[in-house]
Motif scaffolding. Sequence first.
Motif, mmCIF file in Angstrom:
data_model
loop_
_atom_site.group_PDB
_atom_site.id
_atom_site.type_symbol
_atom_site.label_atom_id
_atom_site.label_comp_id
_atom_site.label_asym_id
_atom_site.label_seq_id
_atom_site.Cartn_x
_atom_site.Cartn_y
_atom_site.Cartn_z
ATOM 1 N N ASP A 238 1.034 -1.322 -0.125
ATOM 2 C CA ASP A 238 -0.031 0.126 0.127
ATOM 3 C C ASP A 238 0.915 1.370 0.084
ATOM 4 N N TYR A 239 2.053 1.167 0.621
ATOM 5 C CA TYR A 239 2.873 2.332 0.777
ATOM 6 C C TYR A 239 4.342 1.959 0.821
ATOM 7 N N CYS A 240 5.239 2.682 0.441
ATOM 8 C CA CYS A 240 6.739 2.460 0.285
ATOM 9 C C CYS A 240 7.385 3.701 0.781
ATOM 10 N N VAL A 241 8.114 3.595 1.891
ATOM 11 C CA VAL A 241 8.878 4.603 2.536
ATOM 12 C C VAL A 241 10.433 4.632 2.749
ATOM 13 N N THR A 242 11.161 5.403 1.981
ATOM 14 C CA THR A 242 12.421 5.052 1.959
ATOM 15 C C THR A 242 12.979 5.628 3.349
ATOM 16 N N ASN A 243 13.846 4.601 4.018
ATOM 17 C CA ASN A 243 14.448 4.817 5.169
ATOM 18 C C ASN A 243 15.924 5.799 5.039
ATOM 19 N N ASP A 244 15.935 6.846 4.853
ATOM 20 C CA ASP A 244 17.402 7.756 4.588
ATOM 21 C C ASP A 244 17.368 8.502 5.907
ATOM 22 N N ASN A 245 16.398 8.729 6.728
ATOM 23 C CA ASN A 245 16.362 9.242 7.853
ATOM 24 C C ASN A 245 15.580 8.819 8.893
ATOM 25 N N LEU A 246 16.036 8.359 9.879
ATOM 26 C CA LEU A 246 15.062 7.554 10.946
ATOM 27 C C LEU A 246 13.802 8.372 11.430
ATOM 28 N N GLU A 247 14.087 9.361 11.848
ATOM 29 C CA GLU A 247 13.135 10.282 12.310
ATOM 30 C C GLU A 247 12.051 10.793 11.370
ATOM 31 N N ASP A 248 12.594 11.110 10.220
ATOM 32 C CA ASP A 248 11.518 11.313 9.091
ATOM 33 C C ASP A 248 10.653 9.960 8.713
ATOM 34 N N VAL A 249 11.363 8.877 8.845
ATOM 35 C CA VAL A 249 10.763 7.647 8.205
ATOM 36 C C VAL A 249 9.597 7.400 9.359
ATOM 37 N N VAL A 250 9.954 7.562 10.432
ATOM 38 C CA VAL A 250 8.861 7.130 11.566
ATOM 39 C C VAL A 250 7.857 8.011 11.611
ATOM 40 N N ASN A 251 8.156 9.532 11.424
ATOM 41 C CA ASN A 251 7.010 10.361 11.369
ATOM 42 C C ASN A 251 6.238 9.923 9.990
ATOM 43 N N LYS A 252 6.526 9.840 8.889
ATOM 44 C CA LYS A 252 5.829 9.470 7.796
ATOM 45 C C LYS A 252 5.015 8.120 7.960
ATOM 46 N N ILE A 253 5.524 6.937 8.485
ATOM 47 C CA ILE A 253 4.685 6.034 8.809
ATOM 48 C C ILE A 253 3.985 6.065 9.954
ATOM 49 N N ASN A 254 4.056 6.959 10.833
ATOM 50 C CA ASN A 254 3.106 7.144 11.995
ATOM 51 C C ASN A 254 1.988 7.757 11.563
ATOM 52 N N ASN A 255 2.276 8.797 10.398
ATOM 53 C CA ASN A 255 1.102 9.589 9.710
ATOM 54 C C ASN A 255 0.210 8.586 9.126
ATOM 55 N N ILE A 256 0.678 7.627 8.364
ATOM 56 C CA ILE A 256 0.101 6.742 7.589
ATOM 57 C C ILE A 256 -0.629 5.746 8.590
ATOM 58 N N ILE A 257 -0.216 5.171 9.627
ATOM 59 C CA ILE A 257 -1.040 4.185 10.644
ATOM 60 C C ILE A 257 -1.943 4.993 11.377
ATOM 61 N N THR A 258 -1.635 6.282 11.620
ATOM 62 C CA THR A 258 -2.668 6.888 12.585
ATOM 63 C C THR A 258 -3.983 7.282 11.811
ATOM 64 N N GLU A 259 -3.913 7.570 10.348
ATOM 65 C CA GLU A 259 -4.954 7.673 9.437
ATOM 66 C C GLU A 259 -5.665 6.257 9.364
ATOM 67 N N PHE A 260 -4.964 5.409 8.957
ATOM 68 C CA PHE A 260 -5.289 4.150 8.848
ATOM 69 C C PHE A 260 -6.039 3.535 10.085
ATOM 70 N N LEU A 261 -5.755 3.763 11.261
ATOM 71 C CA LEU A 261 -6.145 3.209 12.576
ATOM 72 C C LEU A 261 -7.638 4.193 12.624
ATOM 73 N N HIS A 262 -7.774 5.211 12.445
ATOM 74 C CA HIS A 262 -8.863 6.147 12.534
ATOM 75 C C HIS A 262 -9.821 6.228 11.699
ATOM 76 N N ASN A 263 -9.570 5.516 10.418
ATOM 77 C CA ASN A 263 -10.531 5.263 9.446
ATOM 78 C C ASN A 263 -11.517 4.103 9.565
ATOM 79 N N SER A 264 -12.601 4.407 9.549
ATOM 80 C CA SER A 264 -13.546 3.592 10.106
ATOM 81 C C SER A 264 -14.283 2.591 8.929
ATOM 82 N N LYS A 265 -13.938 3.113 7.538
ATOM 83 C CA LYS A 265 -14.381 2.423 6.429
ATOM 84 C C LYS A 265 -13.842 0.998 6.184
#
Length: 195
Positions: A163-190
Amino acid sequence: MSITKLVIISGPSGCGKTTIAHKILELHPELMFSVSATTRNRRDFEVNGRDYYFITKKEFEEKIHGDELIEWEQIYSDYYGSLKSEVEKAFSSSKSILFDVDVKGALSIKKKYPNHAVSIFIKPPSVDLLIERLKKRGTETNRTLTKRIERVSMELQHIKDFDYCVTNDNLEDVVNKINNIITEFLHNSKLKDKV
């Protein structure tokens, strides 16, 4: 009643998926972690039952024949797999669950739970950097290192299946990107209620 959702983090060995998974679990204490089973030797820093269930080949093969695994694979001479009991635990407690698995395992889980899962591929910035990370880890013999490197090109071919591909070139950035994806996914009731 809340719906159990499955978050799948995957990518080649050495891409940082386990480090990222632990950071995500810190940010999302509501997520259970799916502890995989393996027959490989435990590394010094690993804890049985927390990092993996370390079992014998005979025990693993009994789990295969007993249909106790969602997915499993033999990588080199060792088995790795996700236990059905981990997902059943999540469903019975209405909790969502995070998987840190290899690429083929991720695709198998997504196929089994298409309406409940999000799959995220962690891509290394380059194959050279990935090889360097694997060497620095100091957990591989020359033989296993060579086999892991040979596997990378096959794994990278499956990026399009996630569903998503995130390049791990900076740990903090990649965690933030993945956190955003997961937060949206967990709060999606569809999502569909049935598995």
